[in-house]
Design a protein around this motif. Structure first.
Motif, PDB file in Angstrom:
ATOM      1  N   GLN A 169     -22.100 -21.058   7.258  1.00 50.50           N
ATOM      2  CA  GLN A 169     -22.645 -19.695   7.283  1.00 50.50           C
ATOM      3  C   GLN A 169     -24.138 -19.671   7.544  1.00 50.50           C
ATOM      4  OE1 GLN A 169     -20.703 -19.014   3.286  1.00 50.50           O
ATOM      5  NE2 GLN A 169     -20.339 -16.996   4.195  1.00 50.50           N
ATOM      6  N   ALA A 170     -24.767 -20.831   7.416  1.00 45.82           N
ATOM      7  CA  ALA A 170     -26.215 -20.870   7.579  1.00 45.82           C
ATOM      8  C   ALA A 170     -26.606 -20.716   9.042  1.00 45.82           C
ATOM      9  CB  ALA A 170     -26.764 -22.194   7.028  1.00 45.82           C
ATOM     10  N   ALA A 171     -27.764 -20.104   9.273  1.00 47.09           N
ATOM     11  CA  ALA A 171     -28.235 -19.907  10.645  1.00 47.09           C
ATOM     12  C   ALA A 171     -28.760 -21.202  11.243  1.00 47.09           C
ATOM     13  CB  ALA A 171     -29.332 -18.831  10.663  1.00 47.09           C
ATOM     14  N   SER A 172     -29.288 -22.059  10.416  1.00 47.52           N
ATOM     15  CA  SER A 172     -29.864 -23.316  10.902  1.00 47.52           C
ATOM     16  C   SER A 172     -28.886 -24.470  10.708  1.00 47.52           C
ATOM     17  CB  SER A 172     -31.162 -23.622  10.138  1.00 47.52           C
ATOM     18  OG  SER A 172     -31.627 -24.918  10.460  1.00 47.52           O
ATOM     19  N   PRO A 173     -28.737 -25.321  11.716  1.00 48.48           N
ATOM     20  CA  PRO A 173     -27.849 -26.497  11.564  1.00 48.48           C
ATOM     21  C   PRO A 173     -28.386 -27.509  10.560  1.00 48.48           C
ATOM     22  CG  PRO A 173     -29.054 -26.619  13.629  1.00 48.48           C
ATOM     23  CD  PRO A 173     -29.336 -25.270  13.054  1.00 48.48           C
ATOM     24  N   LEU A 174     -29.670 -27.368  10.164  1.00 44.32           N
ATOM     25  CA  LEU A 174     -30.271 -28.290   9.209  1.00 44.32           C
ATOM     26  C   LEU A 174     -30.211 -27.746   7.782  1.00 44.32           C
ATOM     27  CD1 LEU A 174     -33.439 -29.373  11.250  1.00 44.32           C
ATOM     28  CD2 LEU A 174     -31.238 -30.535  11.061  1.00 44.32           C
ATOM     29  N   ALA A 175     -29.423 -26.714   7.582  1.00 45.34           N
ATOM     30  CA  ALA A 175     -29.317 -26.126   6.252  1.00 45.34           C
ATOM     31  C   ALA A 175     -28.694 -27.123   5.282  1.00 45.34           C
ATOM     32  CB  ALA A 175     -28.484 -24.846   6.315  1.00 45.34           C
ATOM     33  N   ALA A 176     -29.036 -26.949   4.022  1.00 46.38           N
ATOM     34  CA  ALA A 176     -28.522 -27.855   2.997  1.00 46.38           C
ATOM     35  C   ALA A 176     -27.004 -27.746   2.889  1.00 46.38           C
ATOM     36  CB  ALA A 176     -29.176 -27.527   1.652  1.00 46.38           C
ATOM     37  N   ARG A 205     -10.669 -22.558  -2.495  1.00 46.44           N
ATOM     38  CA  ARG A 205     -12.026 -23.076  -2.651  1.00 46.44           C
ATOM     39  C   ARG A 205     -12.719 -23.227  -1.305  1.00 46.44           C
ATOM     40  NH1 ARG A 205     -13.579 -25.667  -7.281  1.00 46.44           N
ATOM     41  NH2 ARG A 205     -15.623 -25.559  -6.264  1.00 46.44           N
ATOM     42  N   LEU A 206     -11.990 -23.696  -0.298  1.00 43.31           N
ATOM     43  CA  LEU A 206     -12.605 -23.835   1.028  1.00 43.31           C
ATOM     44  C   LEU A 206     -12.811 -22.482   1.687  1.00 43.31           C
ATOM     45  CD1 LEU A 206     -10.978 -27.032   2.584  1.00 43.31           C
ATOM     46  CD2 LEU A 206     -13.046 -26.789   1.215  1.00 43.31           C
ATOM     47  N   GLN A 207     -11.935 -21.530   1.411  1.00 42.98           N
ATOM     48  CA  GLN A 207     -12.164 -20.170   1.923  1.00 42.98           C
ATOM     49  C   GLN A 207     -13.470 -19.614   1.378  1.00 42.98           C
ATOM     50  OE1 GLN A 207      -8.472 -18.378   0.644  1.00 42.98           O
ATOM     51  NE2 GLN A 207      -7.601 -18.392   2.706  1.00 42.98           N
ATOM     52  N   GLN A 208     -13.702 -19.808   0.098  1.00 44.79           N
ATOM     53  CA  GLN A 208     -14.944 -19.337  -0.506  1.00 44.79           C
ATOM     54  C   GLN A 208     -16.154 -20.065   0.070  1.00 44.79           C
ATOM     55  OE1 GLN A 208     -14.279 -20.031  -4.667  1.00 44.79           O
ATOM     56  NE2 GLN A 208     -12.663 -18.471  -4.841  1.00 44.79           N
ATOM     57  N   ALA A 209     -16.028 -21.380   0.258  1.00 47.54           N
ATOM     58  CA  ALA A 209     -17.147 -22.161   0.782  1.00 47.54           C
ATOM     59  C   ALA A 209     -17.486 -21.792   2.215  1.00 47.54           C
ATOM     60  CB  ALA A 209     -16.830 -23.648   0.691  1.00 47.54           C
ATOM     61  N   MET A 210     -16.479 -21.395   2.987  1.00 49.29           N
ATOM     62  CA  MET A 210     -16.693 -21.066   4.395  1.00 49.29           C
ATOM     63  C   MET A 210     -16.862 -19.573   4.630  1.00 49.29           C
ATOM     64  SD  MET A 210     -13.898 -23.697   6.058  1.00 49.29           S
ATOM     65  CE  MET A 210     -14.382 -23.331   7.753  1.00 49.29           C
ATOM     66  N   GLY A 211     -16.845 -18.791   3.567  1.00 52.47           N
ATOM     67  CA  GLY A 211     -17.032 -17.347   3.697  1.00 52.47           C
ATOM     68  C   GLY A 211     -15.844 -16.633   4.316  1.00 52.47           C
ATOM     69  N   LEU A 212     -14.657 -17.162   4.112  1.00 46.00           N
ATOM     70  CA  LEU A 212     -13.449 -16.540   4.653  1.00 46.00           C
ATOM     71  C   LEU A 212     -12.788 -15.679   3.592  1.00 46.00           C
ATOM     72  CD1 LEU A 212     -11.890 -19.654   6.461  1.00 46.00           C
ATOM     73  CD2 LEU A 212     -13.357 -17.888   7.451  1.00 46.00           C
ATOM     74  N   SER A 213     -12.057 -14.680   4.033  1.00 46.78           N
ATOM     75  CA  SER A 213     -11.303 -13.844   3.107  1.00 46.78           C
ATOM     76  C   SER A 213     -10.020 -14.556   2.693  1.00 46.78           C
ATOM     77  CB  SER A 213     -10.982 -12.491   3.752  1.00 46.78           C
ATOM     78  OG  SER A 213     -10.155 -12.682   4.894  1.00 46.78           O
ATOM     79  N   ASP A 214      -9.324 -13.989   1.723  1.00 49.29           N
ATOM     80  CA  ASP A 214      -8.122 -14.641   1.191  1.00 49.29           C
ATOM     81  C   ASP A 214      -7.008 -14.786   2.216  1.00 49.29           C
ATOM     82  OD1 ASP A 214      -9.380 -14.871  -1.204  1.00 49.29           O
ATOM     83  OD2 ASP A 214      -8.404 -13.160  -2.152  1.00 49.29           O
ATOM     84  N   ASP A 215      -7.002 -13.950   3.261  1.00 45.48           N
ATOM     85  CA  ASP A 215      -5.926 -14.032   4.247  1.00 45.48           C
ATOM     86  C   ASP A 215      -6.379 -14.699   5.536  1.00 45.48           C
ATOM     87  OD1 ASP A 215      -7.568 -12.070   5.268  1.00 45.48           O
ATOM     88  OD2 ASP A 215      -5.922 -10.757   5.900  1.00 45.48           O
ATOM     89  N   GLU A 216      -7.510 -15.427   5.477  1.00 44.46           N
ATOM     90  CA  GLU A 216      -8.024 -16.110   6.658  1.00 44.46           C
ATOM     91  C   GLU A 216      -8.030 -17.622   6.435  1.00 44.46           C
ATOM     92  OE1 GLU A 216     -11.144 -13.025   8.774  1.00 44.46           O
ATOM     93  OE2 GLU A 216     -11.899 -14.372   7.209  1.00 44.46           O
ATOM     94  N   VAL A 217      -7.561 -18.347   7.456  1.00 48.41           N
ATOM     95  CA  VAL A 217      -7.595 -19.807   7.452  1.00 48.41           C
ATOM     96  C   VAL A 217      -7.990 -20.282   8.839  1.00 48.41           C
ATOM     97  CG1 VAL A 217      -5.911 -20.130   5.597  1.00 48.41           C
ATOM     98  CG2 VAL A 217      -5.117 -19.887   7.958  1.00 48.41           C
ATOM     99  N   THR A 218      -8.287 -21.551   8.952  1.00 49.71           N
ATOM    100  CA  THR A 218      -8.666 -22.095  10.261  1.00 49.71           C
ATOM    101  C   THR A 218      -7.496 -22.780  10.972  1.00 49.71           C
ATOM    102  OG1 THR A 218      -9.367 -24.188   9.275  1.00 49.71           O
ATOM    103  CG2 THR A 218     -11.028 -22.454   9.498  1.00 49.71           C
ATOM    104  N   GLY A 219      -6.359 -22.910  10.271  1.00 44.34           N
ATOM    105  CA  GLY A 219      -5.231 -23.568  10.905  1.00 44.34           C
ATOM    106  C   GLY A 219      -3.916 -23.286  10.215  1.00 44.34           C
ATOM    107  N   LEU A 220      -2.847 -23.527  10.955  1.00 41.89           N
ATOM    108  CA  LEU A 220      -1.488 -23.446  10.426  1.00 41.89           C
ATOM    109  C   LEU A 220      -0.770 -24.733  10.805  1.00 41.89           C
ATOM    110  CD1 LEU A 220      -0.569 -19.813  11.588  1.00 41.89           C
ATOM    111  CD2 LEU A 220      -1.217 -20.496   9.272  1.00 41.89           C
ATOM    112  N   ARG A 221       0.078 -25.216   9.920  1.00 43.40           N
ATOM    113  CA  ARG A 221       0.883 -26.384  10.240  1.00 43.40           C
ATOM    114  C   ARG A 221       2.345 -26.066  10.010  1.00 43.40           C
ATOM    115  NH1 ARG A 221      -0.238 -31.371   6.329  1.00 43.40           N
ATOM    116  NH2 ARG A 221       1.742 -32.096   7.217  1.00 43.40           N
ATOM    117  N   ALA A 222       3.207 -26.730  10.782  1.00 43.34           N
ATOM    118  CA  ALA A 222       4.642 -26.446  10.705  1.00 43.34           C
ATOM    119  C   ALA A 222       5.427 -27.749  10.676  1.00 43.34           C
ATOM    120  CB  ALA A 222       5.094 -25.598  11.890  1.00 43.34           C
ATOM    121  N   LYS A 223       6.573 -27.695  10.021  1.00 44.12           N
ATOM    122  CA  LYS A 223       7.514 -28.805   9.974  1.00 44.12           C
ATOM    123  C   LYS A 223       8.690 -28.460  10.872  1.00 44.12           C
ATOM    124  CE  LYS A 223      10.265 -31.539   6.699  1.00 44.12           C
ATOM    125  NZ  LYS A 223      10.619 -31.709   5.275  1.00 44.12           N
TER     126      LYS A 223
END
Length: 408
Positions: A169-176, A205-223
């Protein structure tokens, strides 16, 4: 029966103690070693293929859809949409990222996956390799690490660890880096590279860390139902998703490993059967020499009215018996080794202290799965090669001329 009787008498004669006996015994030994090696090699290859299916492919995603830019929104509906597609058994949300695990100043890189602990068992059997904790009992503050990560950091169950995650979420790539605190709930013990890289945490926990809402993810996996049609299923099911996603399957991540196993199987078949063929055709040399040695006996048998078919069968049976003895002994030795090769390999590692499979393959032990179809095919092909190798010397025995042999 007459052919069998004559063959046994010829085998027991004094001439078998000389060069002919040496050649026949060496060819029998060659067939035995070739059959034993082939059965053991095929069993090990079958074991690797079985472990690929039941161990590695039970944990790595069969099919994965990764959002390249914007996250996948409303993931529960997308999961149901994927599960409605043909060939897909189940689907689940996932967030994947690379992070650093920190404990007492020590750092270790890990491939972190944020998963829904209540539904992750539908798409992954990783729970089978977690001994003391059930995935359904995990909380948002728990983390599961690969065994090697925990060992190298000196972690024990209940220790508090810190996950260092890039601040997206940080504007700078050098953010902590963001620091996420977890408690080690258990370790993954698969006996392979996954133990050195994987970490499981709650997707929330990763949703919170990445600033995503509860219904947002970055991927789906299937069997999928059939792992060998995973790529086709992935492409077909991916068209049903309205989101822009990268489509991936285990063929792209682990397919080369499966192809290597099949290539090794082909090479083993070719090389070892050539060894068996050379050993079998050594029978030709010993049989040709024996026919020359027994010309007088053959001539006498012919003058007594023995049919050519009986003479042919006598020497054919004798040649096949050499290979059959070698094949049966080789089968016994090969089956015995195949059933115990894993324990023998483990004992050898304990004595030597060095595991050549560690860090190289997806497992750190030598698997073995005896397939009786392989045993039958090895025995059948060995006997076919042996029969073919005996035709020429048996035919030479039939062509012996009694008048020339006895008259000279």
């Amino acid at each position: 029966m007459l052919s069998v009787f004559i063959s046994n008498r010829l085998r027991a004669s004094k001439h078998q103690a000389g060069m002919i006996g040496f050649l026949s015994k060496s060819s029998t030994l060659g067939v035995m070693l070739g059959v034993a090696v082939l059965i053991v090699a095929l069993s090990v290859i079958n074991g690797f293929e079985q472990q690929l299916k039941t161990r590695l492919l039970s944990v790595v995603p069969h099919v994965a859809y990764q959002a390249p830019y914007d996250p996948i929104s409303n993931w529960p509906d997308k999961v149901r949409l994927l599960e409605a597609q043909q060939g897909i058994v189940a689907a689940a949300p996932e967030i994947s990222l690379t992070a650093m695990v920190q404990f007492r100043g020590e750092l270790k890189a890990a491939q972190v996956k944020g998963v829904d602990f209540l539904s992750h068992h539908k798409v992954s059997d990783v729970g089978q390799f977690i001994t003391d904790t059930s995935l359904s009992e995990m909380t948002d503050n728990d983390i599961i690490l690969g065994r090697h990560i925990a060992t190298e950091l000196g972690l024990k169950r209940g220790d508090k660890v810190t996950l260092l995650v890039a601040n997206s979420q940080a504007a700078s790539p050098l953010a902590a880096l963001k620091r996420l605190n977890f408690v080690l709930a258990d370790v993954i013990n698969m006996g392979g590279p996954i133990d050195r890289s994987l970490a499981l945490v709650s997707v929330k926990r990763l949703q919170q860390a990445m600033g995503l809402s509860d219904d947002e993810v970055t991927g789906l996996r299937a069997k999928v139902e059939d792992v060998f049609s995973a790529h086709q299923v992935a492409m077909a099911a991916g068209r049903a998703l309205p989101d822009l996603v990268y489509v991936n399957s285990w063929f792209r991540t682990q397919g080369s490993l499966y192809q290597d196993i099949q290539m090794v199987r082909t090479i083993v078949y070719l090389v070892v059967f050539l060894i068996i063929a050379v050993a079998s055709f050594n029978i030709v040399s010993s049989m040709v020499m024996e026919v020359k040695e027994k010309q007088a006996d053959i001539a006498i048998l012919k003058t007594m009215g023995t049919r050519d078919s009986t003479i042919f069968a006598t020497f054919a049976i004798q040649g096949v018996s050499y290979a059959l003895i070698g094949a049966l002994v080789g089968l016994f030795v090969g089956i015995l080794l195949a059933l115990n090769i894993s324990d023998l390999f483990r004992a050898w590692i304990e004595l030597d202290g060095d595991n050549p499979l560690q860090g190289v393959y997806f497992i750190e032990f030598l698997p073995s799965q005896l397939d009786w179809l392989d045993v039958i095919s090895v025995l059948s092909i060995t006997l076919v090669i042996s029969v073919l190798s005996c035709l020429y010397p048996a035919w030479q025995a039939v062509k012996v001329d009694p008048a020339r042999v006895l008259g000279g």
